[in-house]
Design an enzyme around this catalytic site. Structure first.
Site, PDB file in Angstrom:
ATOM      1  N   GLY A  77       0.616  -1.303   0.224  1.00  0.00           N
ATOM      2  CA  GLY A  77      -0.028  -0.065   0.030  1.00  0.00           C
ATOM      3  C   GLY A  77       0.912   1.205  -0.011  1.00  0.00           C
ATOM      4  O   GLY A  77       2.150   1.085   0.249  1.00  0.00           O
ATOM      5  N   ARG A 141       0.710  -5.929  -4.803  1.00  0.00           N
ATOM      6  CA  ARG A 141       0.981  -6.613  -3.555  1.00  0.00           C
ATOM      7  C   ARG A 141       1.480  -8.137  -3.882  1.00  0.00           C
ATOM      8  O   ARG A 141       1.445  -9.050  -3.309  1.00  0.00           O
ATOM      9  CB  ARG A 141      -0.287  -6.756  -2.780  1.00  0.00           C
ATOM     10  CG  ARG A 141      -0.668  -5.469  -2.226  1.00  0.00           C
ATOM     11  CD  ARG A 141      -1.822  -5.353  -1.397  1.00  0.00           C
ATOM     12  NE  ARG A 141      -2.391  -4.252  -0.861  1.00  0.00           N
ATOM     13  CZ  ARG A 141      -1.994  -3.637   0.173  1.00  0.00           C
ATOM     14  NH1 ARG A 141      -0.867  -4.117   0.798  1.00  0.00           N
ATOM     15  NH2 ARG A 141      -2.211  -2.572   0.600  1.00  0.00           N
ATOM     16  N   ASP A 172       5.912  -7.934   4.887  1.00  0.00           N
ATOM     17  CA  ASP A 172       5.809  -8.962   4.035  1.00  0.00           C
ATOM     18  C   ASP A 172       6.840  -8.773   2.679  1.00  0.00           C
ATOM     19  O   ASP A 172       7.774  -9.374   2.141  1.00  0.00           O
ATOM     20  CB  ASP A 172       4.438  -9.107   3.314  1.00  0.00           C
ATOM     21  CG  ASP A 172       3.673  -9.780   4.362  1.00  0.00           C
ATOM     22  OD1 ASP A 172       4.189 -10.642   5.200  1.00  0.00           O
ATOM     23  OD2 ASP A 172       2.453  -9.976   4.177  1.00  0.00           O
ATOM     24  N   LYS A 198       8.818   0.411   5.014  1.00  0.00           N
ATOM     25  CA  LYS A 198       7.586   1.310   4.660  1.00  0.00           C
ATOM     26  C   LYS A 198       6.295   0.899   5.348  1.00  0.00           C
ATOM     27  O   LYS A 198       6.030  -0.607   4.934  1.00  0.00           O
ATOM     28  CB  LYS A 198       7.336   1.464   3.157  1.00  0.00           C
ATOM     29  CG  LYS A 198       6.172   2.192   2.723  1.00  0.00           C
ATOM     30  CD  LYS A 198       5.257   1.347   1.604  1.00  0.00           C
ATOM     31  CE  LYS A 198       4.698   0.008   2.238  1.00  0.00           C
ATOM     32  NZ  LYS A 198       3.587  -0.565   1.513  1.00  0.00           N
ATOM     33  N   THR A 199       5.523   1.659   5.832  1.00  0.00           N
ATOM     34  CA  THR A 199       3.918   1.252   6.267  1.00  0.00           C
ATOM     35  C   THR A 199       3.573   2.314   6.864  1.00  0.00           C
ATOM     36  O   THR A 199       4.083   2.909   8.069  1.00  0.00           O
ATOM     37  CB  THR A 199       3.920  -0.138   6.838  1.00  0.00           C
ATOM     38  OG1 THR A 199       2.496  -0.268   7.124  1.00  0.00           O
ATOM     39  CG2 THR A 199       4.908  -0.481   8.031  1.00  0.00           C
ATOM     40  N   ASP A 201       1.009   1.911   8.797  1.00  0.00           N
ATOM     41  CA  ASP A 201       0.399   1.276   9.913  1.00  0.00           C
ATOM     42  C   ASP A 201       1.322   1.167  11.226  1.00  0.00           C
ATOM     43  O   ASP A 201       1.087   1.184  12.509  1.00  0.00           O
ATOM     44  CB  ASP A 201      -0.019   0.046   9.592  1.00  0.00           C
ATOM     45  CG  ASP A 201      -1.127  -0.189   9.054  1.00  0.00           C
ATOM     46  OD1 ASP A 201      -1.611   0.649   8.396  1.00  0.00           O
ATOM     47  OD2 ASP A 201      -1.461  -1.529   8.461  1.00  0.00           O
TER      48      ASP A 201
END
Length: 557
Positions: A77, A141, A172, A198-199, A201
């Site tokens: 994402g 993804r 992941d 990266k994320t 969340d």
């Protein structure tokens, strides 16, 4: 008066850099290789005992260089700052040698497998500096985990004469980078594979990664929106707002947003799991707050809810596991069952306790849990309107209390979901500089052949000049988890530590937030002004480093 658009000004913003990255660098192998888990060592015999490396100024030792050809891809994402990682890679390559080339793989790992790449020239890069989104090259993804895929990667890498590949992604994606790096070493292929964290969340963090990029910007966007709602709520003295915030696997966004805005209530999924709370427990606790405030003339408030909450409720988590088993065993028979009877059919295959949990849920939520799965068989949590589920159950509880003469208020609930609003925002100064430094660090590792490493930057609560770029072996972060019944190496998602300083601060203050009016209104991201405002890190990061949650105004002016 002349007006200039903000995006025009941001295009010429110069990210701040760690001092060491302003000069040619050399490796400083300052830490011996760790002894890995035996299972990880067995799966990664070529990359499991790499040392941690830091960067130092090369000085007079800098040698003549030859051009490098590097590929880059975005995976998963979107997160604010991704374009600056690529800009940092580009600038570092051109600093290394003007004839160096950067290729971007179109639409992520899928584009890598298809060999779809474009050369990223200065004209391209300059259009995207300090911008949000991943639209420069796109993302997907696709997982990279099989021998056939790795061979396909190397086929395209050789066609483009790549020296290195930089994988920008979350847990992941970086696990996939670790697998690819190990495969390259196992077949003596020189392709160097480097990852970047990266994320939005915030769940890619550990002893080496203080925060993933994008989290800082994203939470500031959400906090502005929550603050705006709180101001409206306090101005009108009516409405209860239930705000779901993105973050399926961890509640870092919700916790940081709560620290920034001080809402009436914030639910933290990890605490729900640790305390074994049911949906009924959560609803009763919320009802207690609403009833208490109503009696004191405050029929309004704001509740923050993490996206992944429902999977942290122990009974629902157990139900999901049972549904996975039932669907695996009986899914091929569902086409024989009438549409109106599918839930009853599935319920008949469950234990009494799981059936009770399923039937306690509104029909639409029960159907989403049981039938609406993604291609990997996972519950599509983001599609479950957890905020609406809470409001529905809460309405039932409050009506029960009203019938018993315990409640006379009118909560007037409104629901919101803040998710995509934050993922592609123009990056904050912090993320713009952090991402640029990550890109520069990735190239410093690649030119030294440090394959199987993640580019990291530490000491982030201090000014960027004092940040510390490092290379951390990806295997250092791997653990073994069961995925779909199979043990697999993964970079574990970092959940909110309910014994950690950020949660403790929240826990110590939430009672006063629930009882009165403690709302804070952070406002929009600031790009110009005092550094203490514009370049500030998150409250979470400050608390984790034993700093006060905010500066005293006297120290700023």
């Amino acid at each position: 008066m002349t007006y200039i658009r903000l995006d025009k000004l941001r295009a010429i913003y110069k990210p701040q850099l760690p001092e060491v990255l302003e000069h040619p660098t050399k490796l400083d192998v300052s830490t011996n290789a760790a002894t890995p888990d035996e299972r990880i060592a067995a799966l990664f015999p070529h990359t499991a005992q790499l040392p941690v490396v830091s960067l130092a100024e090369a000085g007079a030792e800098a040698e003549a260089t030859s051009p490098l050809t590097v590929g880059v891809l975005l995976s998963g994402g979107q997160a604010p700052g991704g374009h600056n990682v690529i800009a940092g890679i580009f600038d570092a390559l051109k600093m290394h040698h003007p004839a160096s080339i950067l290729y971007g793989f179109i639409m992520g790992p899928g584009g890598l497998l298809r060999g779809e790449a474009r050369e990223l020239t200065a004209d391209v890069i300059n259009c995207y500096r300090n911008t949000g989104g991943f639209d420069m090259i796109g993302s997907d993804r696709t997982k990279l985990e099989t021998k056939e895929q790795f061979e396909q990667v190397l086929l395209h890498a050789h066609r483009l004469a790549l020296d290195a590949l930089v994988v920008i992604g979350g847990d992941d994606s970086n696990t996939n980078a670790a697998l690819l790096a190990e495969y390259c070493r196992s077949v003596n292929d020189p392709l160097c594979v480097v990852g970047c964290p990266k994320t939005i969340d915030g769940d890619l963090k550990n002893g080496w990664v203080e925060t993933s990029f994008g989290f800082d910007t994203c939470v500031k966007v959400y906090a502005e929106l929550v603050g705006n709602i709180q101001r409206d709520c306090y101005s009108s003295k009516k409405y209860w707002h239930f705000v779901k915030l993105m973050g399926r696997s961890a509640s870092h966004l919700t916790l940081e947003c709560a620290l920034m805005t001080q809402p009436t209530v914030a639910i933290i999924s990890e605490e729900v799991a640790a305390r074994g709370l049911t949906l009924g427990d959560l609803v009763r606790q919320l009802a207690d707050v609403i009833v208490d405030r109503s009696r004191r003339g405050m029929d309004f408030g704001v509740v923050l809810i993490p996206e992944g909450l429902i999977e942290f409720v122990p009974k629902v988590r157990r139900l999901i596991a049972s549904l996975n088993r039932v669907l695996a065993e009986n899914g091929h028979k569902l086409h024989l069952v009438k549409e109106s009877q599918i839930i009853n059919y599935i319920a008949s295959k469950l234990s009494d306790e799981d059936e009770e949990t399923l039937r306690s849920l509104p029909e639409e939520v029960a159907r989403q849990l049981a039938l609406e799965r993604d291609p990997h068989g996972n519950v599509q949590v983001s599609r479950i309107e957890t905020e609406s589920l809470i409001v529905t159950l809460l309405g039932q509880e409050l009506e029960k209390r009203r019938s018993q003469g315990e409640f006379e208020g009118n909560p007037s609930p409104l629901t919101h979901f803040f998710g995509y609003e934050g993922r592609c925002s123009m990056p904050s100064n912090f993320d713009a500089s952090y991402c640029y430094a990550l890109g520069r660090t990735a190239v410093a590792l690649a030119k030294e052949g440090c394959s199987g490493y993640m580019a990291t930057v530490g000491n982030l609560v201090h000014p960027p000049k004092e940040w510390i770029p490092r290379g951390i072996p990806l295997t250092e972060m791997l653990t073994i988890e069961e995925r779909n019944g199979v043990d697999k190496p993964v970079i574990a998602k970092a959940l909110v530590d309910i014994e950690g300083a950020p949660f403790r601060y929240f826990r110590d203050h939430r009672k006063e937030w629930a009882e009165g009016i403690a709302f804070r209104y952070p406002g929009p991201i600031q790009y110009f002004g005092p550094s203490a405002v514009c370049d500030a890190t998150t409250i979470t990061l400050r608390l984790e480093h034993a700093l006060e949650p905010e500066e005293d105004i006297e120290t700023i002016w």
